[in-house]
Design a protein around this motif. Structure first.
Motif, PDB file in Angstrom:
ATOM      1  N   ARG A 279      50.235 -69.807   4.893  1.00  0.00           N
ATOM      2  CA  ARG A 279      48.996 -70.368   5.437  1.00  0.00           C
ATOM      3  C   ARG A 279      47.834 -70.138   4.474  1.00  0.00           C
ATOM      4  NH1 ARG A 279      49.401 -67.879  11.507  1.00  0.00           N
ATOM      5  NH2 ARG A 279      51.152 -69.158  12.219  1.00  0.00           N
ATOM      6  N   GLU A 280      46.740 -70.805   4.778  1.00  0.00           N
ATOM      7  CA  GLU A 280      45.534 -70.636   3.972  1.00  0.00           C
ATOM      8  C   GLU A 280      45.113 -69.173   3.942  1.00  0.00           C
ATOM      9  OE1 GLU A 280      40.852 -72.020   3.856  1.00  0.00           O
ATOM     10  OE2 GLU A 280      42.277 -73.243   4.997  1.00  0.00           O
ATOM     11  N   GLU A 281      45.251 -68.474   5.052  1.00  0.00           N
ATOM     12  CA  GLU A 281      44.868 -67.055   5.100  1.00  0.00           C
ATOM     13  C   GLU A 281      45.692 -66.224   4.120  1.00  0.00           C
ATOM     14  OE1 GLU A 281      47.020 -65.043   8.822  1.00  0.00           O
ATOM     15  OE2 GLU A 281      46.210 -67.022   9.311  1.00  0.00           O
ATOM     16  N   ASP A 282      46.957 -66.600   3.921  1.00  0.00           N
ATOM     17  CA  ASP A 282      47.807 -65.888   2.967  1.00  0.00           C
ATOM     18  C   ASP A 282      47.327 -66.126   1.537  1.00  0.00           C
ATOM     19  OD1 ASP A 282      49.548 -65.095   5.111  1.00  0.00           O
ATOM     20  OD2 ASP A 282      50.446 -67.100   5.030  1.00  0.00           O
ATOM     21  N   LEU A 283      46.994 -67.384   1.257  1.00  0.00           N
ATOM     22  CA  LEU A 283      46.495 -67.736  -0.075  1.00  0.00           C
ATOM     23  C   LEU A 283      45.162 -67.044  -0.345  1.00  0.00           C
ATOM     24  CD1 LEU A 283      46.636 -69.362  -2.688  1.00  0.00           C
ATOM     25  CD2 LEU A 283      45.589 -71.271  -1.453  1.00  0.00           C
ATOM     26  N   ARG A 284      44.272 -67.077   0.633  1.00  0.00           N
ATOM     27  CA  ARG A 284      42.966 -66.420   0.452  1.00  0.00           C
ATOM     28  C   ARG A 284      43.123 -64.904   0.275  1.00  0.00           C
ATOM     29  NH1 ARG A 284      38.691 -69.621   0.925  1.00  0.00           N
ATOM     30  NH2 ARG A 284      38.912 -71.616   1.998  1.00  0.00           N
ATOM     31  N   ALA A 285      44.031 -64.307   1.028  1.00  0.00           N
ATOM     32  CA  ALA A 285      44.283 -62.868   0.893  1.00  0.00           C
ATOM     33  C   ALA A 285      44.838 -62.556  -0.501  1.00  0.00           C
ATOM     34  CB  ALA A 285      45.242 -62.395   1.976  1.00  0.00           C
ATOM     35  N   ALA A 286      45.698 -63.430  -1.000  1.00  0.00           N
ATOM     36  CA  ALA A 286      46.257 -63.245  -2.343  1.00  0.00           C
ATOM     37  C   ALA A 286      45.163 -63.344  -3.402  1.00  0.00           C
ATOM     38  CB  ALA A 286      47.349 -64.286  -2.605  1.00  0.00           C
ATOM     39  N   LEU A 287      44.320 -64.351  -3.282  1.00  0.00           N
ATOM     40  CA  LEU A 287      43.223 -64.514  -4.237  1.00  0.00           C
ATOM     41  C   LEU A 287      42.290 -63.309  -4.218  1.00  0.00           C
ATOM     42  CD1 LEU A 287      42.483 -68.279  -3.615  1.00  0.00           C
ATOM     43  CD2 LEU A 287      43.385 -67.281  -5.732  1.00  0.00           C
ATOM     44  N   ASN A 288      41.983 -62.816  -3.011  1.00  0.00           N
ATOM     45  CA  ASN A 288      41.126 -61.627  -2.899  1.00  0.00           C
ATOM     46  C   ASN A 288      41.775 -60.418  -3.552  1.00  0.00           C
ATOM     47  OD1 ASN A 288      39.006 -62.880  -1.586  1.00  0.00           O
ATOM     48  ND2 ASN A 288      39.803 -62.436   0.442  1.00  0.00           N
ATOM     49  N   GLU A 289      43.053 -60.232  -3.294  1.00  0.00           N
ATOM     50  CA  GLU A 289      43.760 -59.078  -3.864  1.00  0.00           C
ATOM     51  C   GLU A 289      43.783 -59.147  -5.390  1.00  0.00           C
ATOM     52  OE1 GLU A 289      48.342 -57.688  -4.074  1.00  0.00           O
ATOM     53  OE2 GLU A 289      47.509 -57.810  -2.044  1.00  0.00           O
ATOM     54  N   ILE A 290      44.026 -60.317  -5.918  1.00  0.00           N
ATOM     55  CA  ILE A 290      44.149 -60.474  -7.366  1.00  0.00           C
ATOM     56  C   ILE A 290      42.799 -60.378  -8.059  1.00  0.00           C
ATOM     57  CG2 ILE A 290      44.720 -62.153  -9.175  1.00  0.00           C
ATOM     58  CD1 ILE A 290      47.045 -63.056  -7.268  1.00  0.00           C
ATOM     59  N   PHE A 291      41.776 -61.034  -7.503  1.00  0.00           N
ATOM     60  CA  PHE A 291      40.495 -61.110  -8.196  1.00  0.00           C
ATOM     61  C   PHE A 291      39.500 -60.033  -7.809  1.00  0.00           C
ATOM     62  CE2 PHE A 291      42.148 -65.430  -8.793  1.00  0.00           C
ATOM     63  CZ  PHE A 291      42.053 -65.487 -10.174  1.00  0.00           C
ATOM     64  N   ASN A 292      39.729 -59.306  -6.726  1.00  0.00           N
ATOM     65  CA  ASN A 292      38.805 -58.263  -6.307  1.00  0.00           C
ATOM     66  C   ASN A 292      38.551 -57.207  -7.385  1.00  0.00           C
ATOM     67  OD1 ASN A 292      37.036 -57.011  -4.399  1.00  0.00           O
ATOM     68  ND2 ASN A 292      38.634 -55.498  -4.046  1.00  0.00           N
ATOM     69  N   PRO A 293      39.569 -56.715  -8.081  1.00  0.00           N
ATOM     70  CA  PRO A 293      39.283 -55.715  -9.123  1.00  0.00           C
ATOM     71  C   PRO A 293      38.333 -56.243 -10.199  1.00  0.00           C
ATOM     72  CG  PRO A 293      41.618 -55.756  -8.640  1.00  0.00           C
ATOM     73  CD  PRO A 293      41.006 -56.906  -7.908  1.00  0.00           C
ATOM     74  N   TYR A 294      38.471 -57.502 -10.588  1.00  0.00           N
ATOM     75  CA  TYR A 294      37.592 -58.080 -11.598  1.00  0.00           C
ATOM     76  C   TYR A 294      36.161 -58.205 -11.073  1.00  0.00           C
ATOM     77  CZ  TYR A 294      42.062 -59.201 -13.703  1.00  0.00           C
ATOM     78  OH  TYR A 294      43.323 -59.116 -14.226  1.00  0.00           O
ATOM     79  N   THR A 295      36.035 -58.631  -9.836  1.00  0.00           N
ATOM     80  CA  THR A 295      34.722 -58.765  -9.224  1.00  0.00           C
ATOM     81  C   THR A 295      34.054 -57.404  -9.123  1.00  0.00           C
ATOM     82  OG1 THR A 295      35.529 -60.655  -7.956  1.00  0.00           O
ATOM     83  CG2 THR A 295      33.511 -59.606  -7.178  1.00  0.00           C
ATOM     84  N   THR A 296      34.820 -56.403  -8.711  1.00  0.00           N
ATOM     85  CA  THR A 296      34.281 -55.043  -8.591  1.00  0.00           C
ATOM     86  C   THR A 296      33.824 -54.527  -9.953  1.00  0.00           C
ATOM     87  OG1 THR A 296      35.718 -54.607  -6.703  1.00  0.00           O
ATOM     88  CG2 THR A 296      34.810 -52.684  -7.848  1.00  0.00           C
ATOM     89  N   MET A 297      34.635 -54.724 -10.980  1.00  0.00           N
ATOM     90  CA  MET A 297      34.261 -54.268 -12.322  1.00  0.00           C
ATOM     91  C   MET A 297      32.987 -54.965 -12.798  1.00  0.00           C
ATOM     92  SD  MET A 297      37.755 -53.717 -14.492  1.00  0.00           S
ATOM     93  CE  MET A 297      38.758 -55.035 -13.820  1.00  0.00           C
ATOM     94  N   GLU A 298      32.879 -56.244 -12.543  1.00  0.00           N
ATOM     95  CA  GLU A 298      31.691 -56.992 -12.937  1.00  0.00           C
ATOM     96  C   GLU A 298      30.456 -56.450 -12.224  1.00  0.00           C
ATOM     97  OE1 GLU A 298      30.719 -61.359 -11.899  1.00  0.00           O
ATOM     98  OE2 GLU A 298      31.919 -61.406 -13.739  1.00  0.00           O
ATOM     99  N   GLU A 299      30.580 -56.156 -10.943  1.00  0.00           N
ATOM    100  CA  GLU A 299      29.460 -55.599 -10.180  1.00  0.00           C
ATOM    101  C   GLU A 299      29.059 -54.236 -10.719  1.00  0.00           C
ATOM    102  OE1 GLU A 299      30.934 -55.651  -6.177  1.00  0.00           O
ATOM    103  OE2 GLU A 299      30.593 -57.801  -5.952  1.00  0.00           O
ATOM    104  N   VAL A 300      30.033 -53.405 -11.067  1.00  0.00           N
ATOM    105  CA  VAL A 300      29.742 -52.068 -11.587  1.00  0.00           C
ATOM    106  C   VAL A 300      29.040 -52.171 -12.942  1.00  0.00           C
ATOM    107  CG1 VAL A 300      30.795 -49.948 -12.487  1.00  0.00           C
ATOM    108  CG2 VAL A 300      31.556 -50.894 -10.299  1.00  0.00           C
ATOM    109  N   VAL A 301      29.506 -53.054 -13.800  1.00  0.00           N
ATOM    110  CA  VAL A 301      28.874 -53.231 -15.112  1.00  0.00           C
ATOM    111  C   VAL A 301      27.426 -53.681 -14.942  1.00  0.00           C
ATOM    112  CG1 VAL A 301      28.891 -54.656 -17.203  1.00  0.00           C
ATOM    113  CG2 VAL A 301      31.004 -53.610 -16.401  1.00  0.00           C
ATOM    114  N   THR A 302      27.187 -54.600 -14.027  1.00  0.00           N
ATOM    115  CA  THR A 302      25.822 -55.064 -13.767  1.00  0.00           C
ATOM    116  C   THR A 302      24.950 -53.919 -13.275  1.00  0.00           C
ATOM    117  OG1 THR A 302      26.619 -57.289 -13.245  1.00  0.00           O
ATOM    118  CG2 THR A 302      24.438 -56.696 -12.416  1.00  0.00           C
ATOM    119  N   MET A 303      25.471 -53.116 -12.356  1.00  0.00           N
ATOM    120  CA  MET A 303      24.715 -51.961 -11.851  1.00  0.00           C
ATOM    121  C   MET A 303      24.423 -50.973 -12.974  1.00  0.00           C
ATOM    122  SD  MET A 303      26.398 -51.265  -8.049  1.00  0.00           S
ATOM    123  CE  MET A 303      26.556 -49.559  -8.426  1.00  0.00           C
ATOM    124  N   MET A 304      25.406 -50.721 -13.834  1.00  0.00           N
ATOM    125  CA  MET A 304      25.208 -49.778 -14.936  1.00  0.00           C
ATOM    126  C   MET A 304      24.132 -50.286 -15.889  1.00  0.00           C
ATOM    127  SD  MET A 304      29.137 -48.553 -15.611  1.00  0.00           S
ATOM    128  CE  MET A 304      28.738 -47.543 -17.002  1.00  0.00           C
TER     129      MET A 304
END
Length: 117
Positions: free
Chosen positions: A67-92
């Motif tokens: 389902r779409e929820e599975d795809l969205r969960a997969a995208l979140n799992e895969i891309f969340n670390p990159y998003t988090t790193m980008e946010e941390v770099v911006t904060m730093m």
């Protein structure tokens, strides 16, 4: 860069991808060589990883349909670390600028750095 998922089907046509790349390049920039082949390989690899995780998400919820929820969960799992790193770099960067600003308020501390650092 053929693989098992795209051996029988070629949803990403080289000519379509090249046209898309050219259309999205700013004026004055050309697309050199056969970049569409490189891009196609990376897109196929990304698809495989996203699809694999989508299937895992479906199995985790004991689903029988992806389902779409599975795809969205997969995208979140895969891309969340990159998003988090980008946010941390911006904060730093923001902290760094603020610390330099505060330090430069004191005449005995010179926090200005050269371009080499």
């Amino acid at each position: 860069m053929d693989n098992e998922l795209t051996e029988n089907h070629d949803p990403i046509k080289h000519t379509t991808l090249r046209k898309l790349m050219k259309e999205n390049a700013p004026n004055g920039l050309n697309v050199e060589g056969d970049l569409e082949h490189v891009m196609k390989g990376h897109l196929e690899n990304a698809f495989q990883e996203i699809w694999k995780v989508s299937i895992e998400k479906t199995k985790q919820r004991d689903g029988h349909k992806i389902r779409e929820e599975d795809l969205r969960a997969a995208l979140n799992e895969i891309f969340n670390p990159y998003t988090t790193m980008e946010e941390v770099v911006t904060m730093m960067d923001e902290y760094h600028m603020e610390l330099n600003k505060k330090a430069n308020e004191f005449p005995l501390i010179n926090m200005e750095t050269s371009e080499d650092e």
